[in-house]
Design an enzyme around this catalytic site. Structure first.
Site, PDB file in Angstrom:
ATOM      1  N   ALA A  35      97.705  20.953  83.147  1.00 45.48           N
ATOM      2  CA  ALA A  35      99.010  21.621  83.774  1.00 45.48           C
ATOM      3  C   ALA A  35      98.639  23.042  84.066  1.00 45.48           C
ATOM      4  O   ALA A  35      99.693  23.653  84.588  1.00 45.48           O
ATOM      5  CB  ALA A  35     100.162  21.350  82.788  1.00 45.48           C
ATOM      6  N   ASP A  36      97.777  23.805  83.160  1.00 47.88           N
ATOM      7  CA  ASP A  36      97.933  25.220  83.461  1.00 47.88           C
ATOM      8  C   ASP A  36      96.397  25.897  83.156  1.00 47.88           C
ATOM      9  O   ASP A  36      96.053  26.709  82.147  1.00 47.88           O
ATOM     10  CB  ASP A  36      98.769  25.763  82.223  1.00 47.88           C
ATOM     11  CG  ASP A  36      98.919  27.292  82.225  1.00 47.88           C
ATOM     12  OD1 ASP A  36      98.838  27.766  83.513  1.00 47.88           O
ATOM     13  OD2 ASP A  36      99.283  28.045  81.220  1.00 47.88           O
ATOM     14  N   LEU A  37      95.438  25.440  84.087  1.00 47.90           N
ATOM     15  CA  LEU A  37      94.192  25.654  83.879  1.00 47.90           C
ATOM     16  C   LEU A  37      94.015  27.135  84.287  1.00 47.90           C
ATOM     17  O   LEU A  37      94.048  27.634  85.496  1.00 47.90           O
ATOM     18  CB  LEU A  37      93.190  24.769  84.741  1.00 47.90           C
ATOM     19  CG  LEU A  37      91.843  24.773  84.715  1.00 47.90           C
ATOM     20  CD1 LEU A  37      91.412  24.574  83.355  1.00 47.90           C
ATOM     21  CD2 LEU A  37      90.925  24.223  85.818  1.00 47.90           C
TER      22      LEU A  37
END
Length: 243
Positions: free
Chosen positions: A173-175
């Site tokens: 979700a937050d690379l």
């Protein structure tokens, strides 16, 4: 132990734990695992670089762990900070991340192995924490690039690691450049799978990569020339496509 860790009831909630990772740690039944002050009092706590959450390195005997407390991001953080609305135990964020990491680690993918996850419930809200095994000798990709330009092999290793996760259906979700870890040999791991999930192939993979590109482009404004540019992104994407 069943898949998803051994469940232990605590005074204010519950925890999941892998007894093989915990070893003989006597704090299992008491939930003290997630209390930074417990570790600080034993000289076994050190601050670690963190994003939205509060993160510490913990030494439990001959084992090294990463302890992370979950904090909200965005506007909600101004109001509730580290509280999440209770829906069910199945939806506890730390539990969901524990289960996802367990699945990915068992498949041999480049993620830290989960040790324990716990929550403490108060009325309609809960707080939660996660402990994972510390990966030795690694640091954030962002920190490595701030120090020096990285060779093509390192960029290709990043692309290949992301591709392996995507082929397994792991949607991060937050690379970003802080959540990709790399060591001196160019070995890559990916951390912080909060809100991540397993999915069928789809456009989410491209969105992960776009988020990483934005992160690198933003950070590179403060770096000397040659740390991140179109050529280096092409190296990453070439390895991603070949994996």
């Amino acid at each position: 132990m069943t898949n998803g860790g051994r469940r232990v009831t605590t005074a204010t909630g519950a925890m999941l734990a892998d007894p093989n990772c915990l070893g003989n740690s006597p704090q299992l039944a008491r939930g003290a695992l997630f209390d930074p002050e417990f570790w600080r009092a034993r000289g076994a706590l050190a601050a670690a670089p963190s994003g939205r959450g509060a993160t510490w390195f913990v030494r439990a005997g001959d084992r090294e762990w990463v302890l992370r407390h979950y904090f909200r991001g965005g506007f909600a953080a101004r109001v509730v900070r580290d509280r999440y609305w209770w829906v069910s135990e199945q939806r506890v964020r730390a539990f969901a991340e524990y289960r996802l990491l367990e699945t990915l680690a068992e498949r041999g993918l480049p993620v830290p192995r989960p040790v324990a996850a716990g929550y403490s419930r108060s009325g309609p809200a809960y707080r939660c924490d996660l402990i994972t095994e510390r990966i030795p000798g690694v640091g954030p990709l962002s920190a490595a690039l701030a120090r020096e330009a990285l060779p093509q092999s390192y960029w290709r290793a990043v692309g290949a690691a992301i591709a392996r996760l995507h082929r397994a259906g792991a949607d991060h979700a937050d690379l970003n450049a802080h959540n990709i870890l790399i060591d001196a040999r160019g070995c890559v791991s990916v951390i912080d799978f909060d809100r991540g999930r397993l999915r069928a192939p789809g456009p989410w993979g491209a969105r992960n990569l776009e988020r990483l590109h934005r992160s690198l482009a933003k950070l590179s404004r403060a770096w000397p020339p040659g740390r991140f540019d179109a050529e280096r992104w092409c190296w990453l994407m070439a390895a991603y496509a070949e994996e």
